[in-house]
Design a protein around this motif. Structure first.
Motif, PDB file in Angstrom:
ATOM      1  N   VAL A  33       0.851  -1.187   0.000  1.00  0.00           N
ATOM      2  CA  VAL A  33       0.000   0.000   0.000  1.00  0.00           C
ATOM      3  C   VAL A  33       0.885   1.234   0.000  1.00  0.00           C
ATOM      4  O   VAL A  33       1.735   1.405   0.890  1.00  0.00           O
ATOM      5  CB  VAL A  33      -0.951   0.012   1.211  1.00  0.00           C
ATOM      6  N   MET A  34       0.703   2.083  -1.008  1.00  0.00           N
ATOM      7  CA  MET A  34       1.510   3.292  -1.166  1.00  0.00           C
ATOM      8  C   MET A  34       0.627   4.511  -0.915  1.00  0.00           C
ATOM      9  O   MET A  34      -0.350   4.732  -1.639  1.00  0.00           O
ATOM     10  CB  MET A  34       2.112   3.345  -2.571  1.00  0.00           C
ATOM     11  N   VAL A  35       0.989   5.285   0.109  1.00  0.00           N
ATOM     12  CA  VAL A  35       0.169   6.419   0.523  1.00  0.00           C
ATOM     13  C   VAL A  35       0.891   7.710   0.158  1.00  0.00           C
ATOM     14  O   VAL A  35       2.018   7.957   0.608  1.00  0.00           O
ATOM     15  CB  VAL A  35      -0.123   6.368   2.036  1.00  0.00           C
ATOM     16  N   HIS A  36       0.233   8.528  -0.640  1.00  0.00           N
ATOM     17  CA  HIS A  36       0.839   9.768  -1.122  1.00  0.00           C
ATOM     18  C   HIS A  36       0.857  10.841  -0.032  1.00  0.00           C
ATOM     19  O   HIS A  36       0.263  10.691   1.042  1.00  0.00           O
ATOM     20  CB  HIS A  36       0.085  10.279  -2.353  1.00  0.00           C
ATOM     21  N   GLY A  37       1.512  11.948  -0.332  1.00  0.00           N
ATOM     22  CA  GLY A  37       1.609  13.050   0.606  1.00  0.00           C
ATOM     23  C   GLY A  37       0.677  14.191   0.264  1.00  0.00           C
ATOM     24  O   GLY A  37      -0.280  14.045  -0.507  1.00  0.00           O
ATOM     25  N   ASN A  38       0.966  15.355   0.837  1.00  0.00           N
ATOM     26  CA  ASN A  38       0.187  16.555   0.589  1.00  0.00           C
ATOM     27  C   ASN A  38       0.300  16.969  -0.881  1.00  0.00           C
ATOM     28  O   ASN A  38       1.340  16.806  -1.509  1.00  0.00           O
ATOM     29  CB  ASN A  38       0.711  17.678   1.492  1.00  0.00           C
ATOM     30  N   LEU A  39      -0.806  17.477  -1.424  1.00  0.00           N
ATOM     31  CA  LEU A  39      -0.831  17.970  -2.807  1.00  0.00           C
ATOM     32  C   LEU A  39      -0.312  16.931  -3.793  1.00  0.00           C
ATOM     33  O   LEU A  39       0.582  17.187  -4.612  1.00  0.00           O
ATOM     34  CB  LEU A  39      -0.042  19.281  -2.930  1.00  0.00           C
ATOM     35  N   SER A  40      -0.880  15.745  -3.710  1.00  0.00           N
ATOM     36  CA  SER A  40      -0.577  14.682  -4.669  1.00  0.00           C
ATOM     37  C   SER A  40      -1.702  13.661  -4.605  1.00  0.00           C
ATOM     38  O   SER A  40      -2.692  13.861  -3.900  1.00  0.00           O
ATOM     39  CB  SER A  40       0.784  14.034  -4.367  1.00  0.00           C
ATOM     40  N   THR A  41      -1.578  12.577  -5.360  1.00  0.00           N
ATOM     41  CA  THR A  41      -2.602  11.528  -5.391  1.00  0.00           C
ATOM     42  C   THR A  41      -1.925  10.181  -5.590  1.00  0.00           C
ATOM     43  O   THR A  41      -0.703  10.097  -5.765  1.00  0.00           O
ATOM     44  CB  THR A  41      -3.602  11.738  -6.549  1.00  0.00           C
ATOM     45  N   GLY A  42      -2.728   9.134  -5.614  1.00  0.00           N
ATOM     46  CA  GLY A  42      -2.190   7.801  -5.840  1.00  0.00           C
ATOM     47  C   GLY A  42      -1.493   7.642  -7.171  1.00  0.00           C
ATOM     48  O   GLY A  42      -0.622   6.772  -7.319  1.00  0.00           O
TER      49      GLY A  42
END
Length: 356
Positions: A33-42
């Motif tokens: 599972v890859m979780v993106h950061g602020n101001l981004s998406t999968g």
């Protein structure tokens, strides 16, 4: 932009919210599972899918307030626990019951620890994570520069960045447009990103305002005049609420990989988004001086906390990636992937030798 071959776009109803994700690999594969950061998406992870080894299922969700996931308010007083709980709800909805390999980029570095506090994980990968003491307004030991945590939270974000996202500005006409910000903060200026148009379009889906980005703010008598509010992603990152030093107390301790761009200007000991750094450079007037509000030594804080994790019996591998800024998985994709999949494979095999 069209999905890469083999990548699936899925909307999943959960018991907390409706989540959009991109995924790759067999549904019965080992979950990563890859979780993106602020101001981004999968979709900032989509390019990694074709290079994944066989037998793994990559799941990269859009977190609340970003991308195509349902927009719900974020309770900043819980730090990144709303994100962690959303990931747990997604895994329940997908029927994934075994411990997952969990990656958190930037902001999500805090979220994956919140998840691991409540749920067993197979491994943790920190990709240029936020400091264990949150972002802004703290000294090297994590104590606040001011009692009200002034200098962190939603009020520190440049309102011009927020306005241009809200208006859908995809140009480079201003240094505060998201395309310009990406070219100076997400990756090094020497990097030409082939999927830049996609990433700009994805970030422009961000829900702006008090509930998400950047969140609300509280006036402060302390420099620079603003303290954290209680809602939205930037308040969730405030050291008032965000603290993932609890990783040291995990039991059992999953193997940890920390990868970090050697030239990251966002999460750095002299971050160009930290008001301590900007004040010293003269960009924010009234700076009270380094003895009151110096630069937050973010990378040093990460190194110290993960050092304590190792001393407490955890296995930690550290990879500082040359020629990369805040996005080594984009800037140095081949190198970063080789390190990541070697680590995940070793963790999956239950390796017992010390790594790194």
């Amino acid at each position: 932009m069209q999905l890469l071959p083999g990548v699936r776009s899925v909307v999943v109803p959960t018991d907390r919210l409706e989540v959009h994700l991109v995924e790759y690999g067999p549904e019965d594969g080992v979950p990563v599972v890859m979780v993106h950061g602020n101001l981004s998406t999968g979709r900032f992870f989509e390019h990694l899918s074709p290079g994944a080894p066989e037998g793994y299922r990559i799941v990269a969700p859009d977190m609340r307030g970003f991308g195509d996931t349902e927009s719900l308010p974020l309770d900043a007083t819980r730090g990144l626990a709303d994100w962690a709980d959303d990931v747990a709800a997604l895994l329940r909805a997908l029927g994934i019951e075994r411990p997952v390999h969990l990656l958190g980029w930037s902001t999500a570095g805090a979220a994956i620890v919140d998840f691991a506090i409540e749920h067993p994980v197979a491994s943790l990968t920190f990709l240029d994570p936020v400091s264990p003491y949150g972002f802004g307004g703290v000294r090297a030991d994590g104590t606040p520069c001011f009692p009200d945590w002034a200098g962190s939270g939603g009020g520190i974000v440049n309102p011009e960045v927020v306005r241009r996202i809200a208006e859908g500005d995809d140009t480079t006409e201003s240094p505060f447009s998201i395309r310009s910000v990406m070219r100076t903060a997400y990756w090094l200026e020497s990097h030409t990103e082939p999927r830049e148009d996609l990433f700009v379009a994805e970030v422009l889906k961000t829900v702006t305002g008090a509930d998400n980005y950047p969140g609300d703010a509280t006036p402060s008598p302390n420099w620079p005049g603003t303290a954290p509010g209680t809602t939205g992603i930037i308040n969730a990152l405030s050291p008032k609420y965000c603290n993932w030093t609890r990783v040291v107390d995990l039991d059992p301790k999953p193997p940890v990989l920390w990868t970090h761009g050697a030239e990251d200007s966002v999460v750095s000991d002299t971050s160009m988004q930290d008001l301590g750094t900007l004040g010293e450079l003269g960009y924010v007037p009234g700076w009270p001086g380094a003895d009151v509000f110096g630069s937050q030594p973010m990378v040093s804080q990460i190194r110290e906390v993960l050092g304590r994790y190792g001393a407490a019996g955890g296995r930690v591998r550290t990879e500082i990636v040359p020629g990369a800024g805040h996005s080594p998985h984009l800037e140095q994709q081949e190198l970063w992937q080789s390190v990541f999949w070697e680590f995940v494979g070793a963790a999956e095999r239950g390796a017992t030798t010390t790594i790194g």
